[in-house]
Design an enzyme around this catalytic site. Structure first.
Site, mmCIF file in Angstrom:
data_model
loop_
_atom_site.group_PDB
_atom_site.id
_atom_site.type_symbol
_atom_site.label_atom_id
_atom_site.label_comp_id
_atom_site.label_asym_id
_atom_site.label_seq_id
_atom_site.Cartn_x
_atom_site.Cartn_y
_atom_site.Cartn_z
ATOM 1 N N HIS A 8 -20.198 -9.267 -45.243
ATOM 2 C CA HIS A 8 -21.207 -9.174 -46.291
ATOM 3 C C HIS A 8 -20.558 -9.564 -47.616
ATOM 4 C CE1 HIS A 8 -24.038 -6.199 -44.021
ATOM 5 N NE2 HIS A 8 -24.135 -7.431 -43.571
ATOM 6 N N LYS A 12 -16.226 -9.896 -48.837
ATOM 7 C CA LYS A 12 -15.582 -11.216 -48.685
ATOM 8 C C LYS A 12 -14.107 -11.191 -49.082
ATOM 9 C CE LYS A 12 -19.436 -13.795 -47.959
ATOM 10 N NZ LYS A 12 -19.917 -13.871 -46.599
ATOM 11 N N THR A 34 -19.397 -17.295 -40.221
ATOM 12 C CA THR A 34 -20.594 -17.749 -40.916
ATOM 13 C C THR A 34 -20.150 -18.541 -42.145
ATOM 14 O OG1 THR A 34 -20.691 -15.574 -41.965
ATOM 15 C CG2 THR A 34 -22.132 -15.929 -40.068
ATOM 16 N N THR A 37 -18.214 -17.217 -45.539
ATOM 17 C CA THR A 37 -17.041 -16.462 -45.069
ATOM 18 C C THR A 37 -15.998 -17.431 -44.521
ATOM 19 O OG1 THR A 37 -18.372 -14.503 -44.568
ATOM 20 C CG2 THR A 37 -16.237 -14.679 -43.470
ATOM 21 N N ASP A 60 -26.035 -15.812 -38.358
ATOM 22 C CA ASP A 60 -25.885 -14.645 -37.488
ATOM 23 C C ASP A 60 -26.514 -14.909 -36.118
ATOM 24 O OD1 ASP A 60 -28.386 -14.627 -38.762
ATOM 25 O OD2 ASP A 60 -28.505 -12.439 -38.835
#
Length: 135
Positions: A8, A12, A34, A37, A60
């Protein structure tokens, strides 16, 4: 091994620092993440990261698809438990999927360190016998 990373926004920096600290172990494996990230991990470690879409626009779901195809060997998902947002990757869906397919998942740094150190010792080599390479 195929290792997946999700974080989230408020986590990070934590995932960057984690990957930097364990770069020597992670460099021997395939890393997936993702969108943002993955970019941030690449920037700080210079490791190759296969990037999905950002979590908020379907990354996701791509992550879950890879788990359901038994192509992910370990997941590290640093999330903020006090903050939920419809735009954030769904921790509950991903953790349920990992449980269903026996994929080790870490949702905090203590568990992530245990998994990565176990990976270095060969404790997760059993995954090589059951993993699907159809990805």
């Amino acid at each position: 091994m195929n290792i997946g990373f999700i974080a989230h926004n408020s986590k990070k920096t934590l995932i960057e620092n984690f990957c930097l600290a364990y770069k020597h172990i992670l460099s021997k494996h395939n890393l997936y993440a993702t969108g943002s990230t993955g970019r941030r991990i690449e920037d700080v470690t210079n490791l190759k990261v296969y990037k999905f879409l950002p979590g908020s626009v379907g990354g996701d779901k791509q992550f879950i698809d890879m788990i359901e195809r038994n192509c992910m060997d370990m997941v590290i998902f640093f999330y903020n438990p006090v903050m939920t947002s419809p735009n954030s990757p769904d921790i509950y869906a991903i953790s349920r999927c990992c449980d269903e397919y026996n994929i080790p998942i870490a949702t905090n740094i203590a568990t992530a360190e245990s998994l990565v150190l176990g990976l270095a010792r060969g404790d997760l080599d059993w995954r090589l016998n059951i993993r699907s390479d159809d990805f």
